[in-house]
Design an enzyme around this catalytic site. Sequence first.
Site, PDB file in Angstrom:
ATOM      1  N   TYR A 212       4.951 -11.120   3.176  1.00  0.00           N
ATOM      2  CA  TYR A 212       4.285 -10.391   2.085  1.00  0.00           C
ATOM      3  C   TYR A 212       5.303 -10.048   1.004  1.00  0.00           C
ATOM      4  CZ  TYR A 212       2.521  -6.198  -0.344  1.00  0.00           C
ATOM      5  OH  TYR A 212       2.162  -5.273  -1.310  1.00  0.00           O
TER       6      TYR A 212
HETATM    7  P1  NAD Z   1      -6.367  -3.491  -2.342  1.00  0.00           P
HETATM    8  O1  NAD Z   1      -6.469  -4.621  -1.423  1.00  0.00           O
HETATM    9  O2  NAD Z   1      -7.161  -2.279  -2.071  1.00  0.00           O
HETATM   10  O3  NAD Z   1      -6.698  -3.990  -3.797  1.00  0.00           O
HETATM   11  C1  NAD Z   1      -6.444  -5.294  -4.234  1.00  0.00           C
HETATM   12  C2  NAD Z   1      -7.719  -5.876  -4.804  1.00  0.00           C
HETATM   13  O4  NAD Z   1      -7.428  -7.171  -5.329  1.00  0.00           O
HETATM   14  C3  NAD Z   1      -8.809  -6.084  -3.778  1.00  0.00           C
HETATM   15  O5  NAD Z   1      -9.972  -5.370  -4.141  1.00  0.00           O
HETATM   16  C4  NAD Z   1      -9.057  -7.593  -3.768  1.00  0.00           C
HETATM   17  O6  NAD Z   1     -10.427  -7.922  -3.588  1.00  0.00           O
HETATM   18  C5  NAD Z   1      -8.547  -8.012  -5.115  1.00  0.00           C
HETATM   19  N1  NAD Z   1      -8.102  -9.425  -5.155  1.00  0.00           N
HETATM   20  C6  NAD Z   1      -7.288 -10.042  -4.265  1.00  0.00           C
HETATM   21  N2  NAD Z   1      -7.111 -11.322  -4.641  1.00  0.00           N
HETATM   22  C7  NAD Z   1      -7.831 -11.523  -5.773  1.00  0.00           C
HETATM   23  C8  NAD Z   1      -8.069 -12.625  -6.603  1.00  0.00           C
HETATM   24  N3  NAD Z   1      -7.519 -13.825  -6.350  1.00  0.00           N
HETATM   25  N4  NAD Z   1      -8.873 -12.463  -7.667  1.00  0.00           N
HETATM   26  C9  NAD Z   1      -9.462 -11.292  -7.947  1.00  0.00           C
HETATM   27  N5  NAD Z   1      -9.277 -10.188  -7.169  1.00  0.00           N
HETATM   28  C10 NAD Z   1      -8.470 -10.303  -6.098  1.00  0.00           C
HETATM   29  O7  NAD Z   1      -4.821  -3.105  -2.425  1.00  0.00           O
HETATM   30  P2  NAD Z   1      -4.069  -1.840  -3.020  1.00  0.00           P
HETATM   31  O8  NAD Z   1      -3.485  -1.093  -1.896  1.00  0.00           O
HETATM   32  O9  NAD Z   1      -4.925  -1.136  -3.984  1.00  0.00           O
HETATM   33  O10 NAD Z   1      -2.877  -2.548  -3.788  1.00  0.00           O
HETATM   34  C11 NAD Z   1      -2.982  -2.907  -5.151  1.00  0.00           C
HETATM   35  C12 NAD Z   1      -1.729  -3.666  -5.553  1.00  0.00           C
HETATM   36  O11 NAD Z   1      -0.602  -2.813  -5.338  1.00  0.00           O
HETATM   37  C13 NAD Z   1      -1.495  -4.911  -4.712  1.00  0.00           C
HETATM   38  O12 NAD Z   1      -1.005  -5.917  -5.546  1.00  0.00           O
HETATM   39  C14 NAD Z   1      -0.427  -4.501  -3.730  1.00  0.00           C
HETATM   40  O13 NAD Z   1       0.381  -5.585  -3.327  1.00  0.00           O
HETATM   41  C15 NAD Z   1       0.356  -3.490  -4.532  1.00  0.00           C
HETATM   42  N6  NAD Z   1       1.029  -2.485  -3.693  1.00  0.00           N
HETATM   43  C16 NAD Z   1       0.307  -1.597  -3.002  1.00  0.00           C
HETATM   44  C17 NAD Z   1       0.946  -0.664  -2.241  1.00  0.00           C
HETATM   45  C18 NAD Z   1       0.183   0.368  -1.454  1.00  0.00           C
HETATM   46  O14 NAD Z   1       0.818   1.209  -0.809  1.00  0.00           O
HETATM   47  N7  NAD Z   1      -1.134   0.372  -1.465  1.00  0.00           N
HETATM   48  C19 NAD Z   1       2.343  -0.621  -2.169  1.00  0.00           C
HETATM   49  C20 NAD Z   1       3.041  -1.543  -2.891  1.00  0.00           C
HETATM   50  C21 NAD Z   1       2.383  -2.464  -3.664  1.00  0.00           C
END
Ligand code: NAD
Length: 720
Positions: free
Chosen positions: A149
């Site tokens: 990841y």
């Molecule tokens: P999440 O999975 O709740 O949200 C991501 C959304 O992206 C989902 O609703 C999914 O359906 C959508 N998605 C995925 N692939 C897609 C595509 N090809 N086209 C359109 N939509 C698509 O995740 P989150 O926890 O809200 O994280 C949001 C971002 O923050 C992510 O990129 C994640 O890597 C990054 N991030 C999150 C955290 C955390 O602690 N939650 C920490 C570091 C980084």
Amino acid sequence: MKKALVTGVAGFIGSHLAERLLLEGWEVLGLDCLSDYYSPQIKRANLAQLIGQPGFSWLEADLLQADLSALLEGVEWVFHLAGQPGVRGSWGSEFHSYLRNNIQATQKLLEALRSSSVQKCVYASSSSVYGRVALPMSEHSPTQPYSPYGVTKLAAEHLCLLYAQNYGLPITAVRYFTVFGPRQRPDMAFTRFLGALGAGQELNILGDGSQARDFTYVGDAVEGTLLAAHQGAAAEVYNLGGGSQTTLLEAIAILERVTNKQAHLRFTSAQQGDVNATLADSSKAQTQLGWKPHTSLEKGLELHAEWQARQSLQSLQRLTPNPRPPLGDSRRGRRVLLYSHDTFGLGHLRRNLAIAEHLLQRDPPFSVQLLTGSPVAESWPMPRGLKVQALPPVVKVGAEAYTSLDPSLSFAAVKAQRETLILNALADYEPDIFLVDHAPAGMKGELLDALELIRRQMPATRTVLGMRDIIDRPETVRSLWQEQGIYGLLETGYDQILAYGNRHLFDVVKAYQLSPALAAKVRYCGYIARTLSEPLEPNLQPLVLVTAGGGGDGYVLLEGYLQALEQRAVAAHSILVPGPFMPEENLRVLEQAAARHPQVEFIPYTTELTRLLNRADLVVAMAGYNTTAEILAARKPAILVPRAAPRAEQRLRATLLGELGLAWVVQPEEDLASRLAELLPAALAGARPTGGWNTIELGGVHRVGEVLEELVHTSAVEVL
Ligand code: NAD
């Protein structure tokens, strides 16, 4: 109105960000493919907060398939949060979705940005790009991802920065550090832990729980993301971390505090790709963006837990599969769910069964379910047609102190199980009336969620508290109710209060100083007592029933009675019933002592107490509610021997009946054996207490039936 595009808008962080942008007056176009990494239902629920808000629109589309150039028209800012999260899933066969949704999707968006007039793009990167580097992690630290990841997040971040450098695109990256708060993804630790705590299940810890994280509240992460759009330099990255390090076990201790529930941990092997610790050096974001996290872990977890508790109530309500009975069903609108906490003795169970039996026999009958925590419920005879849901038993061990009857389960685990069973019973049975016996908040507050569920989601259900009149000294009850917020709960949580007693004997409104609003809810029903209709065979010689009710503290009474027989022989047959909760060692001593008296029969356990009481010529008993009510209903001469502690209830009841001339009373300070030796011959010679029975209303169950009848009638009218 300026327009922003948020990719991943249905996700955890994306939905919060969109909400915040709308608040700040932006027009928000959201994009999300509702991937099935976790339930799209949850994502739709996240979106439900946004849909309908002025300025919000969204498109269900995959970044790799959407016409991005068209979408970017008129867009000033882009927040690129869409992606495939999760360290665990990135090993093995699912890696392709990390490649696709993190790297390829980002590359496609970057290409589209080249020919757009977008003024700022913020990419959601991750602390996972660092791997196991020295702490704290600063933007100068080496990037050595420790999971697939992390590799894909770093690759996408590199792509963003090199498009910024090569094409002068205004792209900034923020690195989030373990974000938490309402709507946190269901695969993330706090949401899982809170779910398990709520359901009374074990918390599954991957590793030994010593792994430490820099947790960031979602509101702070969103704030930093917006500041990066405002102030962030192109081709730069900024750490956004909460700023302190907490181990998983420390975080769980906070969760226990904020939920008031005890966690049971199960440790399983550590997860590949999980680093031991993260800690952000966020000084760059502080100095260049003016960002500072504001929400402490404790406060954030409180908000997270509150949200999750609301979610579980709502999902329970959504999960009500049982259709209402068809229109012709005579029980329609007549379902009663009885709650009986049953943490000490038999009293609650006996009272509830008397009520249930009557409700089931009314014309037309009510449909009745009983929730009971009584450990003897399984062996107790139940009225026909009564559905019983057993709650795992707990035992009262002191004032407001309880313990689980099953030694392998903690009290907290049992309480959580009981809470879930109660909520499920409400959701499945959808009662028209929820009749709670005695404890307005339930055992240790176990009904609070249930009452909240009814208030929010079940407007047709009427809540009724049934209380015995004398509970303890009035001043003691009043201060306990003040302390525990019971007065407020009675105001907001209950539609009606049934006083199982007689107003002229004991006025609950006055004794417990109920406000006019509460007094208006009170209906006096008279005493609740089981009566026998079938004839009983006459006794060959006088019969004395000596009963200690449940028997938990009945040793003194039975021992005193046997000693009295040694002081003064009586011409009667005596049946001694110690009760199911008498400690084994007491039982043995009494059994041996009783065996020395040929006229004494010792019955350790019987479910036929009412029948025995009706057969008896004299009853010697403690002064618990049910036994006393049955004595009065059967108009039996009785000698009452109230317990002294922990409550003054029995002493008050016995004294009252003694003063009314309805029973003889031996107070706890008196010499029990000699007082009994004095009273027994006279009582058996036909002397009766001198009081008038006619002044006492004993048909409590009928009155309860009538009041519930009125309630379902009025609620049916309101619902129509
Ligand atoms: P999440 O999975 O709740 O949200 C991501 C959304 O992206 C989902 O609703 C999914 O359906 C959508 N998605 C995925 N692939 C897609 C595509 N090809 N086209 C359109 N939509 C698509 O995740 P989150 O926890 O809200 O994280 C949001 C971002 O923050 C992510 O990129 C994640 O890597 C990054 N991030 C999150 C955290 C955390 O602690 N939650 C920490 C570091 C980084």
